[in-house]
Scaffold this motif. Structure first.
Motif, short mmCIF file in Angstrom:
data_model
loop_
_atom_site.label_atom_id
_atom_site.label_comp_id
_atom_site.label_asym_id
_atom_site.label_seq_id
_atom_site.Cartn_x
_atom_site.Cartn_y
_atom_site.Cartn_z
N PRO A 228 0.85 -1.28 -0.01
CA PRO A 228 0.03 0.01 -0.04
C PRO A 228 1.02 1.35 0.00
O PRO A 228 0.42 2.35 -0.29
CB PRO A 228 -0.90 0.11 1.21
N LYS A 229 2.05 1.10 0.44
CA LYS A 229 2.95 2.41 0.69
C LYS A 229 3.66 2.68 -0.77
O LYS A 229 4.36 3.61 -0.91
CB LYS A 229 3.94 2.33 1.84
N GLY A 250 -8.77 -2.13 -0.44
CA GLY A 250 -7.69 -1.22 0.08
C GLY A 250 -8.56 0.13 0.31
O GLY A 250 -9.48 0.78 -0.25
N TYR A 252 -6.29 2.89 0.08
CA TYR A 252 -5.10 3.59 -0.46
C TYR A 252 -5.29 4.39 -1.76
O TYR A 252 -4.39 4.85 -2.09
CB TYR A 252 -3.83 3.19 -0.02
N ASP A 276 -11.29 3.30 8.53
CA ASP A 276 -9.91 3.69 8.62
C ASP A 276 -9.08 2.83 9.63
O ASP A 276 -8.39 3.07 10.54
CB ASP A 276 -9.96 5.02 9.42
N SER A 279 -4.90 -0.86 5.72
CA SER A 279 -4.61 -0.26 4.33
C SER A 279 -5.36 -1.18 3.30
O SER A 279 -5.79 -0.65 2.41
CB SER A 279 -2.97 -0.05 4.26
N SER A 280 -5.22 -2.59 3.59
CA SER A 280 -5.49 -3.37 2.59
C SER A 280 -6.12 -4.68 3.47
O SER A 280 -5.50 -5.04 4.30
CB SER A 280 -4.72 -3.61 1.42
N HIS A 323 -2.15 0.31 8.56
CA HIS A 323 -1.57 1.67 8.28
C HIS A 323 -0.04 1.73 8.48
O HIS A 323 0.57 2.49 7.77
CB HIS A 323 -2.31 2.84 8.58
#
Length: 340
Positions: A228-229, A250, A252, A276, A279-280, A323
């Protein structure tokens, strides 16, 4: 709409699209096609089939996808979903085909199994947040409007049938199957390929994939789970068997930032606000509709509840990324995933 190979390599790096990892042992190039449907990249790969048969089958599937998008997009005027939503708002029954009824009933069962964390009846709040369009820019809806929506508590569980006539006990229900219609499209597309005599293929729609058979030179499909990053990097790899689907949901990719606050597109039906938590979330399941629905539900459930919801939905294989990059996964998934 078609793209050449270079376009696909670029597009396949979008965050919600797990990438098929190339294998040196594969000796036969697939017959492949890529198009944009459902607002995302659709890719078909067919192996071990003569080119003409594969291309004819692909043409039929591509035409089918365009029709499916028209019928099942919540905001596409004239489609079956638009007609259903109009009937519900007017508190009138509407006659639907068996296939439509069966999909809604299956989705309703998945809503129940997920404790309502996956719920296609929340289309109005999705519209309020602006995620019904392809452009997300805010502002967020007013708290008072979200509170009013919560008070009416619309849900797919408010929908019922008498024969093939659909009714709803709640006029605020607005159906939006963005959370699992791609799974249905994949299952139906693979059925069409099999009817055309194709036994080895992979269909991918955004973060959703399903395989039948196997690629040339291998007994299983190698799939990458995106980081995700870093949209150009896979964080893990897994083997996918023929007859299995893998789906990633996800927070993101589809989001907007308003006054420094980030709002993702997956809405928690219990709060009316974007989820929230993770992220996935990646899920493997034989049924693409179930995998699609469960990935959404587990993402909404978050770190504290995802294991409980996975058990209720019959999910053995789940891989969750926080996250902060922390990974949580089921014991069964640990045996399928290799971190990169």
């Amino acid at each position: 709409m078609r793209f050449d190979r270079r376009d696909f390599l670029r597009l396949s790096l979008l965050p919600l699209l797990p990438s098929v990892l190339a294998s040196c042992s594969e000796t036969q190039e697939p017959v492949e096609a890529t198009q944009i449907v459902f607002g995302t990249v659709v890719n078909l790969q067919i192996y071990n089939t003569d080119k003409q048969t594969a291309e004819n089958a692909i043409a039929r599937v591509e035409s089918y996808f365009q029709q499916f998008h028209h019928e099942w997009h919540a905001w596409e005027k004239g489609g079956i979903l638009s007609k259903i939503n109009t009937a519900i708002a007017e508190q009138k029954p509407i006659e639907v085909a068996d296939s439509v009824k069966n999909f809604i009933l299956k989705s309703r069962q998945l809503t129940r199994e997920s404790d309502g964390l996956f719920d296609p009846g929340i289309g109005k709040i999705i519209e309020m947040w602006g995620f019904h369009s392809e452009h997300w820019q805010g502002p967020p809806p007013e708290d008072s409007k979200i509170h009013a929506w919560l008070q009416s508590h619309p849900s797919l569980l408010d929908v019922y049938f008498k024969g093939n006539r659909l009714y709803s006990t709640n006029s605020q229900v607005q159906l939006d199957f963005g959370g699992n219609a791609k799974g249905l499209a994949i299952d139906l597309a693979l059925q069409q390929l099999q009817q055309a005599g194709i036994h080895d293929a992979l269909v991918s729609i955004g973060g959703d994939m399903k395989a039948i058979g196997h690629p040339a030179g291998r007994q299983e499909w190698n799939i990458g789970i995106q980081d995700p990053k870093n949209s150009q990097k896979a964080i893990a790899a897994l083997h996918l068997n023929g007859g299995e689907s893998v789906v990633t949901s996800g927070t993101y990719q589809r989001y907007f930032i308003w006054k420094g606050q980030r709002y993702a597109h997956i809405i928690d039906p219990n709060t009316g606000y974007p989820a929230d938590s993770f992220s996935s979330v990646t899920v493997i399941h034989p049924d693409a509709i179930t995998a699609d629905s469960a990935a959404t539900a587990l993402l909404v459930a978050g770190p504290e509840r995802w294991q409980t919801i996975a058990a209720k939905m019959g999910i053995q294989y789940a891989f969750c990324i926080g996250h902060d990059g922390a990974i949580q996964q089921t014991k069964a998934m640990e045996q399928r995933v290799k971190l990169l």
